[in-house]
Design a protein around this motif. Structure first.
Motif, PDB file in Angstrom:
ATOM      1  N   GLU A  35      -8.387  14.197  -4.622  1.00 44.22           N
ATOM      2  CA  GLU A  35      -8.774  13.796  -5.982  1.00 44.22           C
ATOM      3  C   GLU A  35      -7.922  14.472  -7.047  1.00 44.22           C
ATOM      4  O   GLU A  35      -7.683  13.890  -8.108  1.00 44.22           O
ATOM      5  CB  GLU A  35     -10.257  14.106  -6.220  1.00 44.22           C
ATOM      6  N   ASN A  36      -7.457  15.687  -6.778  1.00 37.84           N
ATOM      7  CA  ASN A  36      -6.664  16.425  -7.762  1.00 37.84           C
ATOM      8  C   ASN A  36      -5.162  16.288  -7.556  1.00 37.84           C
ATOM      9  O   ASN A  36      -4.388  16.894  -8.295  1.00 37.84           O
ATOM     10  CB  ASN A  36      -7.067  17.906  -7.745  1.00 37.84           C
ATOM     11  N   PRO A  57      -1.772  14.617  -8.077  1.00 41.24           N
ATOM     12  CA  PRO A  57      -1.253  13.678  -9.077  1.00 41.24           C
ATOM     13  C   PRO A  57      -0.737  12.365  -8.481  1.00 41.24           C
ATOM     14  O   PRO A  57      -0.631  11.368  -9.194  1.00 41.24           O
ATOM     15  CB  PRO A  57      -0.109  14.451  -9.751  1.00 41.24           C
ATOM     16  N   SER A  72      -2.360  10.648  -6.120  1.00 39.70           N
ATOM     17  CA  SER A  72      -3.484   9.873  -5.575  1.00 39.70           C
ATOM     18  C   SER A  72      -3.612   8.494  -6.198  1.00 39.70           C
ATOM     19  O   SER A  72      -3.799   7.506  -5.491  1.00 39.70           O
ATOM     20  CB  SER A  72      -4.796  10.632  -5.743  1.00 39.70           C
ATOM     21  N   ASP A  73      -3.523   8.407  -7.497  1.00 39.34           N
ATOM     22  CA  ASP A  73      -3.692   7.108  -8.166  1.00 39.34           C
ATOM     23  C   ASP A  73      -2.598   6.118  -7.779  1.00 39.34           C
ATOM     24  O   ASP A  73      -2.882   4.948  -7.510  1.00 39.34           O
ATOM     25  CB  ASP A  73      -3.731   7.278  -9.685  1.00 39.34           C
ATOM     26  N   SER A  74      -1.356   6.583  -7.736  1.00 39.34           N
ATOM     27  CA  SER A  74      -0.269   5.668  -7.383  1.00 39.34           C
ATOM     28  C   SER A  74      -0.340   5.266  -5.908  1.00 39.34           C
ATOM     29  O   SER A  74      -0.068   4.114  -5.563  1.00 39.34           O
ATOM     30  CB  SER A  74       1.094   6.257  -7.742  1.00 39.34           C
ATOM     31  N   LEU A 126      -3.101   5.087  -4.101  1.00 40.85           N
ATOM     32  CA  LEU A 126      -4.236   4.172  -4.004  1.00 40.85           C
ATOM     33  C   LEU A 126      -3.860   2.782  -4.521  1.00 40.85           C
ATOM     34  O   LEU A 126      -4.163   1.776  -3.886  1.00 40.85           O
ATOM     35  CB  LEU A 126      -5.428   4.736  -4.769  1.00 40.85           C
ATOM     36  N   SER A 127      -3.172   2.725  -5.632  1.00 41.37           N
ATOM     37  CA  SER A 127      -2.748   1.447  -6.203  1.00 41.37           C
ATOM     38  C   SER A 127      -1.822   0.700  -5.240  1.00 41.37           C
ATOM     39  O   SER A 127      -1.992  -0.498  -4.994  1.00 41.37           O
ATOM     40  CB  SER A 127      -2.052   1.695  -7.536  1.00 41.37           C
ATOM     41  N   LYS A 164      -3.838  -0.521  -2.222  1.00 41.03           N
ATOM     42  CA  LYS A 164      -4.705  -1.655  -2.565  1.00 41.03           C
ATOM     43  C   LYS A 164      -3.927  -2.959  -2.491  1.00 41.03           C
ATOM     44  O   LYS A 164      -4.462  -3.986  -2.071  1.00 41.03           O
ATOM     45  CB  LYS A 164      -5.298  -1.469  -3.963  1.00 41.03           C
ATOM     46  N   TRP A 199     -12.063   8.143   2.252  1.00 44.82           N
ATOM     47  CA  TRP A 199     -11.700   8.119   0.828  1.00 44.82           C
ATOM     48  C   TRP A 199     -11.122   6.756   0.454  1.00 44.82           C
ATOM     49  O   TRP A 199     -11.495   6.167  -0.559  1.00 44.82           O
ATOM     50  CB  TRP A 199     -10.703   9.232   0.512  1.00 44.82           C
ATOM     51  N   ASN A 246     -12.679   3.605  -1.978  1.00 50.09           N
ATOM     52  CA  ASN A 246     -11.925   3.210  -3.176  1.00 50.09           C
ATOM     53  C   ASN A 246     -11.384   1.783  -3.122  1.00 50.09           C
ATOM     54  O   ASN A 246     -10.778   1.333  -4.084  1.00 50.09           O
ATOM     55  CB  ASN A 246     -10.769   4.192  -3.403  1.00 50.09           C
TER      56      ASN A 246
END
Length: 122
Positions: free
Chosen positions: A76-77, A79, A81-83, A85-86, A89, A117, A121
């Motif tokens: 979660e922390n 940096p 993770s968001d990219s 995950l995107s 997806k 995880w 998500n």
């Protein structure tokens, strides 16, 4: 519907028969497996457990609950993770994602935590 699946790196002949986007999720390359033997598209070592957490866990079942909590916190922390995950997806809309790991313990390892995880998500 595409899914996230888990496979051990040591089952590399089985890995080659699986269809899907194959991701090695260990920080270190699995011992005794040559890079030419293991079919994978991405080595996602940046999202693997930190060296400190991995060493502390040492694949001991009794440490797993705390390991899982700490590893999820690291994810979660992170940096990236968001990219990550995107990107994943987009992949899972069309094909399975196969998380490849080297741990001997098939019940308590980082790939299971990462899969849960990802599943939560998607």
């Amino acid at each position: 519907m595409p899914q996230v699946k888990l496979l051990r790196a040591y089952d590399h002949q089985e890995v080659s028969h699986y269809k899907g986007y194959k991701i090695l999720v260990d920080r270190l390359w699995p011992r005794g497996v040559s890079k030419s033997e293991l079919p994978y598209e991405w080595w996602l070592k940046e999202l693997a457990p930190s060296n400190e957490l991995r060493s502390w866990f040492d694949h001991q079942d009794k440490h797993y609950p705390k390991f899982k909590t700490e590893y999820l916190n690291e994810i979660e922390n992170n940096p990236l993770s968001d990219s990550v995950l995107s990107f994943l997806k987009n992949i899972i809309q069309n094909e399975d994602i196969v998380l490849i790991y080297g741990a001997k313990n098939e019940k308590y390892n980082q790939a299971i935590v990462l899969k849960s995880w990802l599943d939560s998500n998607f």
